[in-house]
Design an enzyme around this catalytic site. Structure first.
Site, PDB file in Angstrom:
ATOM      1  N   ASP A   1      30.397  19.136  62.187  1.00 19.06           N
ATOM      2  CA  ASP A   1      29.297  20.107  62.139  1.00 19.06           C
ATOM      3  C   ASP A   1      29.638  21.167  61.101  1.00 19.06           C
ATOM      4  OD1 ASP A   1      26.933  21.398  62.700  1.00 19.06           O
ATOM      5  OD2 ASP A   1      27.581  22.226  64.625  1.00 19.06           O
TER       6      ASP A   1
ATOM      7  N   GLU B   1      42.389  32.748  69.781  1.00 25.52           N
ATOM      8  CA  GLU B   1      43.057  33.798  69.021  1.00 25.52           C
ATOM      9  C   GLU B   1      42.038  34.489  68.118  1.00 25.52           C
ATOM     10  OE1 GLU B   1      45.637  32.793  65.684  1.00 25.52           O
ATOM     11  OE2 GLU B   1      45.025  30.697  65.864  1.00 25.52           O
ATOM     12  N   TRP B   2      42.256  35.758  67.852  1.00 24.09           N
ATOM     13  CA  TRP B   2      41.391  36.516  66.965  1.00 24.09           C
ATOM     14  C   TRP B   2      41.842  36.331  65.524  1.00 24.09           C
ATOM     15  CZ3 TRP B   2      36.874  38.679  66.508  1.00 24.09           C
ATOM     16  CH2 TRP B   2      36.641  39.530  65.419  1.00 24.09           C
TER      17      TRP B   2
END
Length: 287
Positions: free
Chosen positions: A194, A94-95
């Site tokens: 990370d 999704e953006w």
């Protein structure tokens, strides 16, 4: 900047979206893959792709995001599909509209979310699948009969030790981890793995999203330590984390330096150079 998707990637995106691809606009996606905002008839998507990825690159990313989403607490983009097939290696998400201004609210949101993720303890160290950190394989199989500290030494530090000069490696081998680090109270928690500042997105709605994980279960201070590397997250994030978790135990700064040996060793393997000196400087503090 307008881009063209490789044919196989375009076909994969259209299959996921159920609509034709329109405009493709380059965006920052890290130093490993190309990334773009892709408009489709079903809405905008975020797509990353790689012409010759390391094996399982996008499966590992999709797995990590899904595990974090299932665990709750932190916000991550929804994964709509992925492929590691030659010529079509990509991940479709999704953006998220990025915030144009100050990021303090989103940093605080991410801090509270991470604290909630870390509050769920009781996991053994590792994971039932291996993942990647950057382009490097990350072994997550448990160390038989061992706890977090042995896992950290054997699965995180030892596999990268051969990248160091001999004198620095001897210091690493002599590092008295058991005297310097603790087992996590209540067991391990799921980690992002990370968590540097480039893997944080401040949305236009003031929410903080985490991306590009290298998930496994470990000591929560692993994630906290890495938020101080490579630019850092800053006080709004840390204050919000402490609102949920309470004050950090004394000695965190020293423990953070030790836990950050792992991401520094990853950078030694990938880039060499000044990162060797950073590792050696840390080891000299404690050996």
């Amino acid at each position: 900047m307008a881009l063209s998707l490789p044919r196989g990637v375009r076909e994969r995106v259209e299959a996921v979206a159920g609509a034709r691809v329109g405009r493709v606009t380059a965006v920052g996606g890290g130093c490993i893959s190309q990334a773009a905002r892709v408009s489709t008839g079903a809405g905008d998507l975020f797509v990353k792709w790689h012409d010759a990825p390391p094996p399982g690159l996008f499966r590992a990313e999709a797995t990590g995001l899904s595990r974090l989403a299932d665990a709750g607490g932190v916000r991550v983009p929804g994964v709509l599909g992925f492929s590691d097939s030659p010529g079509a290696a990509c991940i479709v998400m999704e953006w998220i509209d990025h915030a144009p201004g100050p990021r303090d609210a989103a940093l605080a949101d991410a801090g509270r979310g991470l604290a909630s993720l870390h509050a769920a303890r009781g996991r053994p160290p590792g994971l039932d699948v291996d993942t990647l950190i950057g382009t490097l394989p990350q072994a997550n199989s448990p160390v038989a009969g061992a706890g977090w500290l042995d896992f950290f030494r054997q699965r995180r530090l030892a596999p990268l030790a051969d990248s160091l000069p001999s004198a620095t490696r001897r210091r690493l081998d002599a590092l008295p981890l058991e005297a310097l680090l603790d087992e996590p109270d209540g067991g391990c928690a799921l980690l992002h793995g990370d968590l540097w500042s480039g893997n944080f997105i401040a949305s236009s709605g003031g929410r903080g999203y985490l991306v590009d994980p290298a998930v496994y279960a470990g000591h929560p201070e692993v994630d906290l330590a890495m938020t101080r590397l490579f630019g850092g997250f800053g006080e709004p994030f840390e204050a919000a984390y402490r609102e949920v978790s309470g004050p950090w135990p004394p000695g965190f700064d020293d423990r953070a330096a030790l836990l950050n040996l792992y991401p520094l060793l990853v950078h030694v393997r990938l880039f060499g150079g000044a990162y060797v000196a950073q590792v050696d400087s840390t080891l000299r503090r404690f050996t």
